[in-house]
Write a protein that holds these residues in place. Structure first.
Motif, short mmCIF file in Angstrom:
data_model
loop_
_atom_site.label_atom_id
_atom_site.label_comp_id
_atom_site.label_asym_id
_atom_site.label_seq_id
_atom_site.Cartn_x
_atom_site.Cartn_y
_atom_site.Cartn_z
N ASN A 187 -129.66 48.00 -16.50
CA ASN A 187 -130.30 48.03 -15.19
C ASN A 187 -130.03 46.80 -14.33
O ASN A 187 -129.70 46.93 -13.14
N SER A 232 -132.26 54.21 -11.14
CA SER A 232 -133.64 54.24 -10.66
C SER A 232 -134.34 55.58 -10.93
O SER A 232 -135.55 55.63 -11.07
N SER A 233 -133.59 56.65 -11.00
CA SER A 233 -134.21 57.97 -11.22
C SER A 233 -134.10 58.45 -12.67
O SER A 233 -134.45 59.59 -12.97
N MET A 238 -126.48 45.88 -6.09
CA MET A 238 -127.14 46.22 -4.83
C MET A 238 -127.33 44.98 -3.97
O MET A 238 -127.07 45.00 -2.76
N ASP A 271 -119.14 51.60 -7.55
CA ASP A 271 -119.80 52.39 -6.51
C ASP A 271 -119.64 53.90 -6.71
O ASP A 271 -120.23 54.69 -5.99
N LEU A 331 -125.66 51.11 -2.49
CA LEU A 331 -126.78 51.39 -1.59
C LEU A 331 -128.05 51.64 -2.37
O LEU A 331 -129.16 51.40 -1.88
N ARG A 332 -127.92 52.16 -3.60
CA ARG A 332 -129.09 52.41 -4.44
C ARG A 332 -128.70 52.22 -5.90
O ARG A 332 -127.52 52.27 -6.26
N ASN A 333 -129.72 51.99 -6.72
CA ASN A 333 -129.51 51.80 -8.15
C ASN A 333 -129.40 53.18 -8.82
O ASN A 333 -130.37 53.94 -8.81
N PRO A 334 -128.27 53.52 -9.43
CA PRO A 334 -128.13 54.85 -10.05
C PRO A 334 -129.05 55.05 -11.25
O PRO A 334 -129.24 56.18 -11.69
N THR A 341 -122.80 57.47 -10.41
CA THR A 341 -123.96 58.12 -9.80
C THR A 341 -125.07 58.35 -10.83
O THR A 341 -124.84 58.29 -12.04
N SER A 342 -126.25 58.66 -10.32
CA SER A 342 -127.37 58.97 -11.21
C SER A 342 -127.07 60.21 -12.05
O SER A 342 -127.40 60.26 -13.24
#
Length: 402
Positions: free
Chosen positions: A154, A172-173, A161, A124, A167-170, A127-128
């Motif tokens: 991925n 994704s961006s 998640m 957790d 809370l979000r997929n790091p 981070t992105s």
């Protein structure tokens, strides 16, 4: 020549297939085993972690909770913590129902690119921004390798998640390179015929099985592993079909295909001729009593000791030798499949039928072989345009006169 042993930093040692670090905390000597590979990257990650732990301990900020985050599987740890990336990735991979080859691909990608850096970090806390920095620093050899590594990373975050850990997929961006187009380079029909004839003429006795295999590959479009796994009881001679539901992978016969769907391949006259030649070889083998496997149930067994061909190198050396002897531009034997696909398309056969025979989707067939579709009619299509252009000129001339 023996490989030069890796020099280990202070407090870092190998144990089994992993790495262990030693340090002192609260006046006690500690040993912690890490899920890191014994590679230069793994060693550096272990050394960096040890230095970080020692620094935090000296500053007096290494409490039980933080210790558990660094070493969630420690026998010294008393509190539960968020799983590290390494721990979660291992449990994710162990829980997947995938074939050995696919699992090995995941292991290779994770161990080469992600575990040396992410293994000990709580999942957790990834981070992105952190991932983008890592991705930017890795010296990718090709965009395709980068794309593959990101694609295999991925699903771990996606599952985390779903498990409520993120809370979000790091990822994704983070941009994934677009897939490169494969260079489809089939043989011509004339080249295929020359290769097949040469192999039948030059290979002796039971080794003619490789000529029969090549003819069958050129005129069915089946994948090499599917041909290697084909047995005589998979062939229906009266209906002229081959039931494809097995594949050779990792030197074993697996009851699956690449797409996980079985199919029945309809056999044309050239494919039937290849089977007839293979039967001749089988009859010859049956009389050779000193042979280890005189009666193989497989249609195209190797000429020596095993029941079925376990690796493409067994057939490629004979195929490549024929190509070289004929001074034909070298291409992999896999391109027999491309040759069959393009022959069918240029004969204006139904794309849906061709796709079903190859074990493709229609979309995959059309995107892969688009430039061969209706190629013989291309000039007739240009002629249609010429007719329009001539008509346009006439109208313009009339308007000018008026």
């Amino acid at each position: 020549m023996a490989r030069k042993p890796l020099e280990l930093p202070a407090g870092v040692e190998f144990i089994g297939q992993t790495i262990r670090i030693r340090f002192t905390w609260k006046g006690q000597r500690r040993c912690e085993t890490l899920g890191l590979p014994q590679t230069p990257k793994g060693i550096k990650a272990a050394s960096d972690l040890r230095s970080n732990v020692i620094t935090l301990a000296k500053l007096g900020v290494l409490d039980e909770s933080r210790y558990s985050e660094f070493f969630p599987n420690s026998s010294y740890s008393t509190s539960s913590a968020m799983p590290t990336f390494g721990e979660y990735a291992q449990s994710w991979l162990n829980g997947r129902d995938i074939v050995l080859g696919t699992k090995n691909n995941y292991l290779s990608s994770l161990n080469n690119y992600w575990m040396p850096i992410l293994a000990t970090i709580p999942i957790d806390q990834i981070t992105s921004t952190f991932l983008r920095k890592i991705v930017g620093e890795i010296p990718w050899e090709r965009p395709a390798i980068k794309r593959s590594a990101l694609q295999r990373l991925n699903p771990i975050f996606v599952t985390a998640m779903l498990d409520g850990l993120l809370l979000r997929n790091p990822l994704s961006s983070i941009e994934t390179p677009a897939p490169g187009r494969k260079d489809i380079d089939p043989f011509s029909v004339e080249e295929a015929n020359r290769i097949i004839a040469s192999m039948y003429a030059k290979l002796p006795k039971s080794m003619k099985i490789y000529a029969a295999l090549s003819e069958f590959a050129f005129f069915t479009g089946m994948r090499p592993g599917e041909i290697y796994a084909l047995r005589w009881d998979d062939i229906d001679m009266s209906k002229r079909t081959a039931h494809v539901f097995k594949i050779v992978a990792d030197q074993k016969v697996e009851f699956r295909t690449k797409t996980r769907y079985d199919r029945h391949v309809m056999l044309n006259s050239r494919a039937m001729n290849a089977l007839a030649e293979a039967r001749k070889v089988a009859d010859l083998r049956a009389t050779q009593f000193r042979r280890k496997v005189p009666n193989s149930p497989y249609v195209f067994p190797p000429s020596r000791t095993t029941e079925f061909i376990q690796d493409t190198t067994v057939t490629a050396k004979h195929f490549d030798a024929a190509v070289d002897a004929l001074a034909i531009r070298p291409r992999p034997q896999y391109n027999c499949r491309h040759t069959y696909a393009t022959m069918c398309l240029m004969a204006n056969m139904n794309p849906a039928f061709i796709a079903s025979q190859l074990g493709h989707s229609v979309r995959m067939l059309l995107s892969t072989y688009a430039r061969w579709i209706n190629s013989k009619d291309d000039w007739s299509e240009v002629d249609k345009l010429e007719g329009v252009l001539v008509g346009t000129n006439s109208v313009q001339d009339q308007q000018t006169i008026t």
